[in-house]
Write a protein that holds these residues in place. Structure first.
Motif, PDB file in Angstrom:
ATOM      1  N   LYS B 107      30.340  70.856  29.882  1.00  0.00           N
ATOM      2  CA  LYS B 107      31.506  70.208  29.268  1.00  0.00           C
ATOM      3  C   LYS B 107      31.209  69.909  27.792  1.00  0.00           C
ATOM      4  CE  LYS B 107      34.727  66.400  29.868  1.00  0.00           C
ATOM      5  NZ  LYS B 107      35.047  65.170  30.573  1.00  0.00           N
ATOM      6  N   ALA B 108      29.959  69.475  27.539  1.00  0.00           N
ATOM      7  CA  ALA B 108      29.555  69.203  26.158  1.00  0.00           C
ATOM      8  C   ALA B 108      29.619  70.486  25.322  1.00  0.00           C
ATOM      9  CB  ALA B 108      28.150  68.605  26.129  1.00  0.00           C
ATOM     10  N   VAL B 109      29.198  71.606  25.931  1.00  0.00           N
ATOM     11  CA  VAL B 109      29.276  72.896  25.219  1.00  0.00           C
ATOM     12  C   VAL B 109      30.742  73.226  24.932  1.00  0.00           C
ATOM     13  CG1 VAL B 109      28.871  75.396  25.409  1.00  0.00           C
ATOM     14  CG2 VAL B 109      27.139  73.786  26.246  1.00  0.00           C
ATOM     15  N   PHE B 110      31.593  73.041  25.926  1.00  0.00           N
ATOM     16  CA  PHE B 110      33.021  73.331  25.786  1.00  0.00           C
ATOM     17  C   PHE B 110      33.634  72.521  24.635  1.00  0.00           C
ATOM     18  CE2 PHE B 110      37.519  72.865  26.739  1.00  0.00           C
ATOM     19  CZ  PHE B 110      37.885  74.148  27.133  1.00  0.00           C
ATOM     20  N   ASN B 111      33.211  71.242  24.543  1.00  0.00           N
ATOM     21  CA  ASN B 111      33.784  70.349  23.533  1.00  0.00           C
ATOM     22  C   ASN B 111      32.998  70.322  22.225  1.00  0.00           C
ATOM     23  OD1 ASN B 111      35.935  69.514  25.128  1.00  0.00           O
ATOM     24  ND2 ASN B 111      34.670  67.978  26.164  1.00  0.00           N
ATOM     25  N   ASP B 112      31.991  71.156  22.133  1.00  0.00           N
ATOM     26  CA  ASP B 112      31.207  71.207  20.908  1.00  0.00           C
ATOM     27  C   ASP B 112      32.028  71.923  19.828  1.00  0.00           C
ATOM     28  OD1 ASP B 112      29.456  71.645  18.874  1.00  0.00           O
ATOM     29  OD2 ASP B 112      27.792  72.320  20.140  1.00  0.00           O
ATOM     30  N   PRO B 113      32.298  71.254  18.684  1.00  0.00           N
ATOM     31  CA  PRO B 113      33.109  71.893  17.646  1.00  0.00           C
ATOM     32  C   PRO B 113      32.508  73.202  17.143  1.00  0.00           C
ATOM     33  CG  PRO B 113      32.726  69.583  17.135  1.00  0.00           C
ATOM     34  CD  PRO B 113      31.866  69.916  18.311  1.00  0.00           C
ATOM     35  N   LYS B 114      31.186  73.327  17.261  1.00  0.00           N
ATOM     36  CA  LYS B 114      30.551  74.547  16.753  1.00  0.00           C
ATOM     37  C   LYS B 114      30.766  75.731  17.697  1.00  0.00           C
ATOM     38  CE  LYS B 114      27.422  71.418  15.249  1.00  0.00           C
ATOM     39  NZ  LYS B 114      28.485  70.522  15.215  1.00  0.00           N
ATOM     40  N   GLY B 116      33.625  75.611  19.884  1.00  0.00           N
ATOM     41  CA  GLY B 116      35.050  75.646  19.572  1.00  0.00           C
ATOM     42  C   GLY B 116      35.989  76.003  20.709  1.00  0.00           C
ATOM     43  N   CYS B 117      35.546  75.987  21.984  1.00  0.00           N
ATOM     44  CA  CYS B 117      36.449  76.341  23.101  1.00  0.00           C
ATOM     45  C   CYS B 117      37.712  75.476  23.076  1.00  0.00           C
ATOM     46  CB  CYS B 117      35.752  76.139  24.444  1.00  0.00           C
ATOM     47  SG  CYS B 117      34.186  76.972  24.607  1.00  0.00           S
ATOM     48  N   PHE B 118      37.501  74.160  22.918  1.00  0.00           N
ATOM     49  CA  PHE B 118      38.616  73.215  23.024  1.00  0.00           C
ATOM     50  C   PHE B 118      39.638  73.372  21.904  1.00  0.00           C
ATOM     51  CE2 PHE B 118      37.958  70.170  19.629  1.00  0.00           C
ATOM     52  CZ  PHE B 118      36.664  70.462  19.238  1.00  0.00           C
ATOM     53  N   LEU B 119      39.255  74.068  20.856  1.00  0.00           N
ATOM     54  CA  LEU B 119      40.200  74.229  19.751  1.00  0.00           C
ATOM     55  C   LEU B 119      41.420  75.044  20.181  1.00  0.00           C
ATOM     56  CD1 LEU B 119      37.705  74.970  16.833  1.00  0.00           C
ATOM     57  CD2 LEU B 119      38.919  72.846  17.285  1.00  0.00           C
ATOM     58  N   CYS B 120      41.204  75.956  21.151  1.00  0.00           N
ATOM     59  CA  CYS B 120      42.305  76.821  21.595  1.00  0.00           C
ATOM     60  C   CYS B 120      42.719  76.575  23.048  1.00  0.00           C
ATOM     61  CB  CYS B 120      41.909  78.285  21.440  1.00  0.00           C
ATOM     62  SG  CYS B 120      41.591  78.756  19.739  1.00  0.00           S
ATOM     63  N   HIS B 121      41.830  75.982  23.832  1.00  0.00           N
ATOM     64  CA  HIS B 121      42.136  75.813  25.256  1.00  0.00           C
ATOM     65  C   HIS B 121      42.277  74.338  25.617  1.00  0.00           C
ATOM     66  CE1 HIS B 121      41.420  80.022  26.259  1.00  0.00           C
ATOM     67  NE2 HIS B 121      40.314  79.983  25.529  1.00  0.00           N
ATOM     68  N   THR B 122      43.246  74.082  26.472  1.00  0.00           N
ATOM     69  CA  THR B 122      43.469  72.712  26.958  1.00  0.00           C
ATOM     70  C   THR B 122      42.812  72.546  28.329  1.00  0.00           C
ATOM     71  OG1 THR B 122      45.555  72.525  25.797  1.00  0.00           O
ATOM     72  CG2 THR B 122      45.276  71.086  27.700  1.00  0.00           C
ATOM     73  N   VAL B 123      42.182  71.371  28.522  1.00  0.00           N
ATOM     74  CA  VAL B 123      41.721  70.999  29.855  1.00  0.00           C
ATOM     75  C   VAL B 123      42.243  69.594  30.134  1.00  0.00           C
ATOM     76  CG1 VAL B 123      39.727  70.457  31.295  1.00  0.00           C
ATOM     77  CG2 VAL B 123      39.668  72.469  29.840  1.00  0.00           C
ATOM     78  N   GLN B 124      42.997  69.471  31.150  1.00  0.00           N
ATOM     79  CA  GLN B 124      43.577  68.172  31.551  1.00  0.00           C
ATOM     80  C   GLN B 124      44.267  67.464  30.385  1.00  0.00           C
ATOM     81  OE1 GLN B 124      40.092  66.459  33.284  1.00  0.00           O
ATOM     82  NE2 GLN B 124      40.374  67.541  35.205  1.00  0.00           N
ATOM     83  N   GLY B 125      45.085  68.208  29.706  1.00  0.00           N
ATOM     84  CA  GLY B 125      45.941  67.609  28.667  1.00  0.00           C
ATOM     85  C   GLY B 125      45.330  67.493  27.289  1.00  0.00           C
ATOM     86  N   ALA B 126      44.024  67.753  27.145  1.00  0.00           N
ATOM     87  CA  ALA B 126      43.386  67.627  25.828  1.00  0.00           C
ATOM     88  C   ALA B 126      42.906  68.996  25.356  1.00  0.00           C
ATOM     89  CB  ALA B 126      42.216  66.659  25.916  1.00  0.00           C
ATOM     90  N   GLY B 127      43.173  69.300  24.094  1.00  0.00           N
ATOM     91  CA  GLY B 127      42.713  70.566  23.519  1.00  0.00           C
ATOM     92  C   GLY B 127      43.841  71.355  22.890  1.00  0.00           C
TER      93      GLY B 127
END
Lengths: 461, 196
Positions: B107-114, B116-127
Motif C-alpha cells: 500500500k505504501a508503494v502504491f501511495n508513494d508519489p515517486k 505514482g499509482c494513486f495519481l491515476c487510480h482510485t482505491v476506496q474513493g481516494a486517488g
C-alpha cells in the motif's frame, strides 16, 4: 508526534541551526548589494543619508557575519557527527567545491572587514572603496552559488551521482533556478531587515534628526524589499518549473499532495507581505502634502489585492493528502464542480499577477505623491513603523517555512532517489509541526537580531 | 459602523447561500469553505478598518516602543502558526516500513508519489481518475481475461500495461514494474491482490 520521536532529535537540531545559518547568510549576502548601491547613490546625489544608511547597515552585517559563521560551524558539526554517510559522500564528491568555498570565505571576510574599516581612510578615494564593496558582493554571490550547487544537488542530482563529473553535480537541474530565487530573495530579505532596523531605531530615537533619518531609512528598506518582492514570484515560478521538468512526482508532492497545504500558508504570508508593503505606503502617503488625494486609488488597489489573495488561497480541497479518504461526502471538503477553476493554476496565476501589478501600480502612485508633494521625514504615523516590523516577521517566517518545504520535497531521501534517509527521523513533518518549528526559528532569529541592534547601536549611546 | 455591518452581512451570506443552493447547482461550497471565506472576510474587514484608523502618535518611552515591536512580531508569527495548525494535517509517517506486513508495504508503494499509482487510480474513493478504479481489482482481475489468473493479469498490467487497456481509458500507463525493486514489486502485487 509519534511516541518514539523525542522532543529534541538530530533532525530538529540540524533543522534549527541550518535555518539560522541560512537566515544570517542571506542577510550578510543580500545587504551588501544595496549597501554598495547606497554608497554609490550617496556619491552621485551628495545626499549624506545614503552614506549613513550604507555605513550603519554594514555595521549590522559585520556583527551578523560572526553569527553566520557560528551557525555554519554548528551545522557542519551536526552533519558530520550525526549524518556521517551523507556528509562523507557530499564532502568527497564536492571536495574541490568546498576547497573553493573555504578560499572564497577567507577572501570575503578580508574584503568585508576591509570595506567596513577603510570607510574613513578611503574617504577621498571613494571609487576604490566602492570597488572593494563590489568585489565583496561578487565573492559573496559566488559563495552562495557554490553552496546552492550542493543544496540543489540533493534534490535534483544527475543520473549517476557517484560517477558524474563535478560540473554535472553542481550544474544540476535546479541550480540556476535556486541561484536566481535566492539572489532576489536575499535582496528582498535584506531590504526588510533594514526596514526592521530603521523601525527599531526610529521608535527608540529621541532626536528629531535621528527620527527623520530612520524614517527615511525605513522607506528605503521597504522600497528595496518591495522591488525585489515583485520579481520574486517569477523566480519562484522558474525554480518550480525546473523541479517539475526534473521529476514531476516532486511537483505532485509539493502542489497536489501532502505539501499542497504548505503552499496555502506560504501564499498567506506572501500575500500579507504585499498588503503590508501597501499599507506602509498608505500610511506614508498621509504625511505628504497633497498625498491624501491618492487615497481613492489606494483603496481600489487594496480591494483588488484582497480579492486576488482570496482567489490565490482558495484550496482545491481540505484534505491533507491526495490519498486521504474524506470522512463525509467529498462535496463537503472539495471545491464545487462549477467553481473548480478557482482551485486551478490559471486562476492562481492570474490572482498572483494581479497582486504584483497593483502593488507596482501602488508604488508608482506613491512615487508620484512624493514627486508632487512635500515629504516631512520623521513625522510618520507610528503604525507605519510597526508595519515595518510586521514585514520582516513575514519575510523571515516565509523563508524558514519554505526552507522546510524545499527539504521535505526530497521525501525520504537524503539525495533524491540515490541515498535514502534511514535515520529514525525519516518522515515528512505535518504542516502544523513544520510551521511551529519555523515560527520558533523566526523568533530566535528575531531575538538575536534585536540583540545585535541593541548592542551595536544602543548600548553606550 | 458601516464596515462592521458590511462585514457581518457578507459572513451571513457566506453561511446562508449553501442552504439556498441545491447540490446540482455545482456551486455549493462545503462548510470548510464557509469557514475559509469567513476568515477571509474578517481579515478584509480588519484591513479596511486599519485604513480608517486615526494616526498613532510616538511612544512615550523606549520600553513601550520595544514592547510594541515584540508584540507585533510575536502576534504575526503566532497567527500564522495557529492557521497552519488548524489546517488539514497528515500524520507523521516514517519511511521505514520494518515490521509492516507485505500488504501494508505494498500500500505504501502504491501511495508513494515517486511510483505514482494513486495519481491515476482510485482505491476506496481516494486517488486519481485517469486510470480505472482499483477498489476491487483483485476480483476484477480474476475475470478480466479468460483463462488468465488474477496474479498473471496484475503482473502483466504492471510489466506491460499496453497488453490490455480497459475500454474508455487511454494507453498512458508506464511499465511500473521496471521502476520497482523485486521486493517492492512483490509487495505491490500482494496489496493489489488484497483489493477484493
Amino acid at each position: 508526534m509519534p511516541p518514539d520521536v523525542p522532543l529534541i532529535n538530530d533532525r530538529l537540531v540540524l533543522w534549527v541551526v541550518s535555518e539560522l545559518h541560512l537566515l544570517f547568510a542571506a542577510f550578510v549576502l543580500g545587504s551588501p548589494i544595496f549597501i554598495v548601491i547606497s554608497e554609490i547613490l550617496g556619491v552621485r546625489t551628495r545626499d549624506a543619508r545614503f552614506e549613513r544608511l550604507a555605513r550603519e547597515t554594514m555595521r549590522i552585517v559585520a556583527i551578523s557575519y560572526s553569527l553566520t559563521a557560528l551557525f555554519g560551524a554548528a551545522m557542519t558539526f551536526v552533519l558530520v557527527a550525526r549524518y556521517q554517510t551523507l556528509s562523507n559522500f557530499i564532502f568527497q564528491r564536492f571536495y574541490p567545491i568546498f576547497g573553493l568555498y573555504a578560499t572564497f570565505i577567507v577572501v570575503e571576510t578580508i574584503l568585508m572587514y576591509a570595506y567596513l574599516y577603510s570607510w574613513d581612510a578611503l574617504e577621498r578615494r571613494k571609487s576604490l572603496h566602492i570597488s572593494i564593496g563590489v568585489a565583496l558582493n561578487v565573492v559573496g554571490t559566488l559563495v552562495m552559488f557554490l553552496m546552492n550547487g550542493v543544496g540543489s544537488f540533493m534534490l535534483t542530482p544527475p543520473s549517476s551521482p557517484d560517477r558524474a563529473r563535478l560540473w554535472e553535480l553542481v550544474n544540476n537541474a535546479t541550480w540556476t533556478g535556486l541561484n536566481l530565487h535566492r539572489f532576489i530573495a536575499n535582496i528582498a530579505f535584506g531590504g526588510f531587515m533594514v526596514a526592521l532596523f530603521a523601525a527599531f531605531m526610529y521608535l527608540t530615537s529621541r532626536k528629531e534628526e535621528d527620527s527623520a533619518f530612520y524614517d527615511w531609512m525605513g522607506y528605503i528598506g521597504n522600497f528595496i524589499g518591495v522591488a525585489a518582492l515583485i520579481a520574486l514570484p517569477v523566480a519562484g515560478y522558474i525554480y518550480t518549473k525546473e523541479i517539475f521538468a526534473y521529476n514531476a512526482t516532486i511537483s505532485t508532492l509539493l502542489m497536489a499532495d501532502k505539501l499542497a497545504w504548505f503552499f496555502v500558508i506560504q501564499g498567506t504570508m506572501v500575500g500579507l507581505l504585499f498588503l503590508g508593503a501597501g499599507y506602509y505606503m498608505w500610511l506614508s502617503i498621509q504625511r505628504i502634502k497633497g498625498g491624501p488625494r491618492f487615497r481613492t486609488y489606494f483603496r481600489g488597489v487594496f480591494w483588488v489585492a484582497l480579492i486576488g489573495l482570496i482567489i490565490w488561497l482558495v484550496p482545491q480541497n481540505f484534505l491533507p493528502s491526495l490519498t486521504t479518504k474524506p470522512a463525509g461526502p467529498i462535496g463537503e471538503v472539495a471545491i464545487p464542480e462549477k467553481a473548480i477553476f478557482l482551485g486551478l493554476m490559471p486562476a492562481k496565476g492570474l490572482a498572483v499577477s494581479a497582486i504584483i501589478l497593483v502593488t507596482a501600480f501602488l508604488y508608482l502612485l506613491y512615487r508620484q505623491a512624493i514627486a508632487t508633494g512635500t515629504m516631512t521625514w520623521g513625522r510618520i504615523d507610528t503604525k507605519a513603523q510597526l508595519t515595518l516590523t510586521f514585514l520582516p516577521a513575514m519575510a523571515v517566517y516565509t523563508m524558514t517555512f519554505m526552507g522546510a518545504v524545499r527539504e521535505s520535497a526530497r521525501g525520504e531521501w537524503h539525495i533524491f532517489q540515490f541515498m535514502a534517509d534511514k535515520s529514525a527521523e525519516s518522515y515528512l513533518t505535518p504542516l502544523g509541526y513544520a510551521a511551529t518549528v519555523s515560527g520558533l526559528i523566526t523568533v530566535i532569529f528575531f531575538l538575536l537580531v534585536s540583540g545585535i541592534f541593541w548592542l551595536g547601536f544602543k548600548v553606550g549611546h | 459602523m458601516r464596515l462592521i455591518i458590511t462585514t457581518m452581512a457578507i459572513i451571513v451570506a457566506i453561511w446562508l447561500i449553501p442552504f439556498v443552493l441545491s447540490d446540482e447547482s455545482g456551486l455549493k461550497f462545503g462548510w470548510p469553505y464557509s469557514v475559509f471565506f469567513t476568515l477571509a472576510t474578517l481579515f478584509g474587514g480588519f484591513l479596511f478598518y486599519l485604513l480608517r484608523m486615526p494616526p498613532m502618535g510616538p511612544f512615550t518611552s523606549s520600553r513601550r516602543a520595544i514592547g510594541s515591536v515584540v508584540l507585533v512580531f510575536l502576534v504575526s508569527i503566532g497567527i500564522i502558526t495557529l492557521l497552519a495548525n488548524v489546517s488539514p494535517q497528515f500524520a507523521f509517517e516514517g519511511a521505514a516500513t520494518a515490521g509492516a506486513t507485505a500488504e501494508e508495504r505494498g500500500k505504501a508503494v502504491f501511495n508513494d508519489p515517486k511510483v505514482g499509482c494513486f495519481l491515476c487510480h482510485t482505491v476506496q474513493g481516494a486517488g486519481g481518475t485517469r486510470g480505472p478504479d482499483l477498489t476491487h481489482i483483485a476480483t476484477v482481475a480474476a475475470n478480466r481475461k479468460p483463462g488468465m489468473s488474477a496474479q498473471d493479469y496484475l503482473k502483466e498490467s504492471l510489466e506491460n500495461p499496453g497488453a490490455y487497456v480497459v475500454p474508455s481509458f487511454d494507453n498512458i500507463m508506464p511499465p511500473v514494474a521496471k521502476a520497482l525493486s523485486p521486493e517492492a514489486f512483490s509487495d505491490l502485487m500482494t496489496y493489489l491482490k488484497a483489493l477484493k
